[in-house]
Design a protein around this motif. Structure first.
Motif, PDB file in Angstrom:
ATOM      1  N   ALA A   1      -0.422  -7.022  -7.909  1.00 23.15           N
ATOM      2  CA  ALA A   1      -0.159  -6.530  -6.563  1.00 23.15           C
ATOM      3  C   ALA A   1       1.340  -6.607  -6.281  1.00 23.15           C
ATOM      4  CB  ALA A   1      -0.923  -7.374  -5.546  1.00 23.15           C
ATOM      5  N   PRO A   2       1.868  -5.726  -5.446  1.00 23.28           N
ATOM      6  CA  PRO A   2       3.319  -5.687  -5.192  1.00 23.28           C
ATOM      7  C   PRO A   2       3.904  -6.988  -4.675  1.00 23.28           C
ATOM      8  CG  PRO A   2       2.260  -3.707  -4.340  1.00 23.28           C
ATOM      9  CD  PRO A   2       1.158  -4.637  -4.742  1.00 23.28           C
TER      10      PRO A   2
ATOM     11  N   ALA B   1       0.861  -1.190   0.000  1.00 28.02           N
ATOM     12  CA  ALA B   1       0.000   0.000   0.000  1.00 28.02           C
ATOM     13  C   ALA B   1       0.895   1.237   0.000  1.00 28.02           C
ATOM     14  CB  ALA B   1      -0.928  -0.009   1.214  1.00 28.02           C
ATOM     15  N   THR B   2       1.859   1.238  -0.902  1.00 32.17           N
ATOM     16  CA  THR B   2       2.888   2.279  -0.927  1.00 32.17           C
ATOM     17  C   THR B   2       2.308   3.662  -1.139  1.00 32.17           C
ATOM     18  OG1 THR B   2       4.488   0.687  -1.788  1.00 32.17           O
ATOM     19  CG2 THR B   2       5.024   3.017  -2.038  1.00 32.17           C
ATOM     20  N   PHE B   3       1.445   3.812  -2.135  1.00 30.49           N
ATOM     21  CA  PHE B   3       0.905   5.130  -2.446  1.00 30.49           C
ATOM     22  C   PHE B   3      -0.018   5.631  -1.336  1.00 30.49           C
ATOM     23  CE2 PHE B   3       2.004   3.539  -6.714  1.00 30.49           C
ATOM     24  CZ  PHE B   3       2.795   4.592  -7.147  1.00 30.49           C
ATOM     25  N   SER B   4      -0.798   4.713  -0.770  1.00 27.71           N
ATOM     26  CA  SER B   4      -1.670   5.095   0.346  1.00 27.71           C
ATOM     27  C   SER B   4      -0.836   5.507   1.553  1.00 27.71           C
ATOM     28  CB  SER B   4      -2.591   3.926   0.719  1.00 27.71           C
ATOM     29  OG  SER B   4      -3.415   3.553  -0.360  1.00 27.71           O
ATOM     30  N   SER B   5       0.262   4.790   1.799  1.00 26.01           N
ATOM     31  CA  SER B   5       1.148   5.121   2.922  1.00 26.01           C
ATOM     32  C   SER B   5       1.770   6.491   2.729  1.00 26.01           C
ATOM     33  CB  SER B   5       2.252   4.061   3.051  1.00 26.01           C
ATOM     34  OG  SER B   5       1.725   2.793   3.361  1.00 26.01           O
ATOM     35  N   LYS B   6       2.255   6.758   1.525  1.00 22.02           N
ATOM     36  CA  LYS B   6       2.875   8.051   1.256  1.00 22.02           C
ATOM     37  C   LYS B   6       1.875   9.184   1.423  1.00 22.02           C
ATOM     38  CE  LYS B   6       6.598   6.579  -1.858  1.00 22.02           C
ATOM     39  NZ  LYS B   6       7.133   6.639  -3.233  1.00 22.02           N
ATOM     40  N   GLY B   7       0.660   8.966   0.929  1.00 22.60           N
ATOM     41  CA  GLY B   7      -0.371   9.989   1.066  1.00 22.60           C
ATOM     42  C   GLY B   7      -0.684  10.277   2.519  1.00 22.60           C
TER      43      GLY B   7
END
Length: 435
Positions: free
Chosen positions: A345-346, A89-95
């Motif tokens: 998925a990653p 959930a990389t993008f969600s984490s960064k946001g």
């Protein structure tokens, strides 16, 4: 008396001022997640984060769940955004982290620069555990296997290397091709059969599939869909089915929301109700065999701790996609090179295939890697707007010219895109053919 009153009043005023100046401060911050803005209300007290409330987000509820629990807790505990994000959930984490930073900046608070890693395993979890069945991979296949085994009386555990469940099933459209379904009957599509779907499937796979196995899949499609609906609780759209490329009839059932969130959420809830332990952040690394060559256990790691899951009845390997492993993709199909991103998925990195091979399994047809034609050319993220072509939308190139039949197979559309002027990217999506 007069002097005493003045002194008392002055002291009271000073105390009130001190109280006001030390009161907690709440500011709002915004960051850009994977699917839009993430807006938070962050409460600070004496330069420390006391609480974080989510005001708005559009993230995948399953995939980003631990962003708003585990990551939030780590940020508060460390008073810092220099913490590990949630894998997968990389993008969600960064946001989320950017929203906290934005709120801190507005509050005039300087957060800690020290980076700390979150604990990966429960220290109280026994290092050796005994089950009848061990299922590896908490996607749709893994949940289905675990639920079915449990329903037959087996003691089951489901282990997943990522922090969240779902895998590719979660981020897919999760449509399911089913002949003679209740929705087809409602729409007066009366001429579809398992045999017709089998013929479409074999033709769509350039007749490389095993007719017997394809037949098993198509004959059992309707009972499986009914099981998903009636036992698992998946809600499908009642008045619509898709006709995917390569299919001669509209037969794909559509889950509510048009994503796998509906399916995985219902599977997860059912597993919890049935008492099936689902252990995340647990990466399988070795299949253990007995003297007769039978797989009887799984060795796994979480953080820096090793675990053994004994499996008296057997191990179900419900993972193995490798579309997110660019080197592995290119190894088995050199034509899919650096130009290609992935919709997978990653966590879809294929280590389990080598684990199975080491235990004596045979890898076959590894070069059959499908490309998905419509995606974000920068990130590779699947663009579900692609489904519009099943309702009549057309595909045009940069010159405004239609260049392909939109209901063709994905490989046909993908190859057509590769030949267009200004081509800049495509994605891989590893799926194993029925052979």
């Amino acid at each position: 008396m007069f002097k005493t009153s003045i002194l008392f009043t002055a002291l009271l005023s000073a105390a009130a001022f001190a109280s006001v100046s030390a009161a907690p401060v709440q500011t709002e911050g915004t960051g850009i997640g994977k699917h839009g803005d993430i807006k938070l209300a962050v409460t600070f007290d004496n330069g420390k984060i006391q609480d974080i409330k989510v005001l708005e987000d559009h993230e995948n509820k399953v995939l980003a769940a631990k962003v708003f629990t585990d990551l939030k807790d780590a940020v508060i505990a460390n008073n810092s955004v220099k913490v590990d994000g949630i894998a997968g959930a990389t993008f969600s984490s960064k946001g989320f982290l950017n929203a906290v930073s934005d709120a801190a900046k507005k509050a005039g608070v300087k957060l800690s620069d020290q980076a700390k890693k979150a604990k990966k395993a429960d220290a109280a979890m026994p290092a050796v555990q005994n089950y009848d069945v061990v299922v590896i991979g908490a996607g749709g296949a893994g949940f289905a296997a675990a639920v079915e085994a449990k329903s037959k009386g087996a003691n089951v555990v489901l282990i997943e290397k990522m922090p969240t469940v779902g895998g590719n099933s979660l981020i897919s459209g999760a449509e399911m091709n089913v002949p003679n379904s209740w929705v087809q009957n409602k729409l007066n599509i009366k001429d579809d059969t398992p045999a017709r779907m089998a013929a479409d499937t074999l033709k769509g796979g350039d007749f490389k599939g095993d007719p017997e196995i394809v037949g098993v899949m198509t004959v059992n499609a309707l009972p499986t869909a009914e099981w998903l609906r009636d036992t698992v609780g998946v809600n499908f759209e009642k008045d619509n089915v898709f006709q995917f490329g390569g299919h001669s009839r509209k037969r794909a059932l559509i889950p509510e929301g048009h994503t796998g969130t509906e399916v995985i959420t219902k599977f997860s809830a059912l597993a919890d109700k049935m008492g099936i332990p689902v252990i995340t952040n647990m990466k399988a690394e070795e299949l253990v065999k007995d003297k007769d060559g039978r797989v009887v256990a799984v060795k796994a790691v979480s953080g820096d701790k090793e675990y053994t899951f004994n499996a008296k009845g057997g191990v179900v390997l419900a993972t193995g996609g490798f579309g997110a492993n660019a080197q592995m993709v290119k190894k088995y199909n050199p034509n899919i090179d650096e130009r290609f991103k992935t919709t997978d998925a990653p966590g879809t990195t294929g280590e389990a295939l080598y684990m199975a091979e080491k235990a004596g399994g045979q890898l076959v047809n590894m070069g059959y890697i499908q490309t998905y034609p419509i995606c974000d050319p920068i990130s590779g993220v699947i663009e579900l707007i692609a489904d519009a072509r099943f309702d009549g939308a057309i595909l045009v190139n940069q010159e405004g010219k239609r260049f392909v039949e939109e209901l063709e197979r994905r490989d046909v559309i993908s190859n057509a895109i590769l030949k267009q002027p200004g081509f800049c990217g495509m994605t891989t999506s590893v799926r194993f053919p029925i052979l």
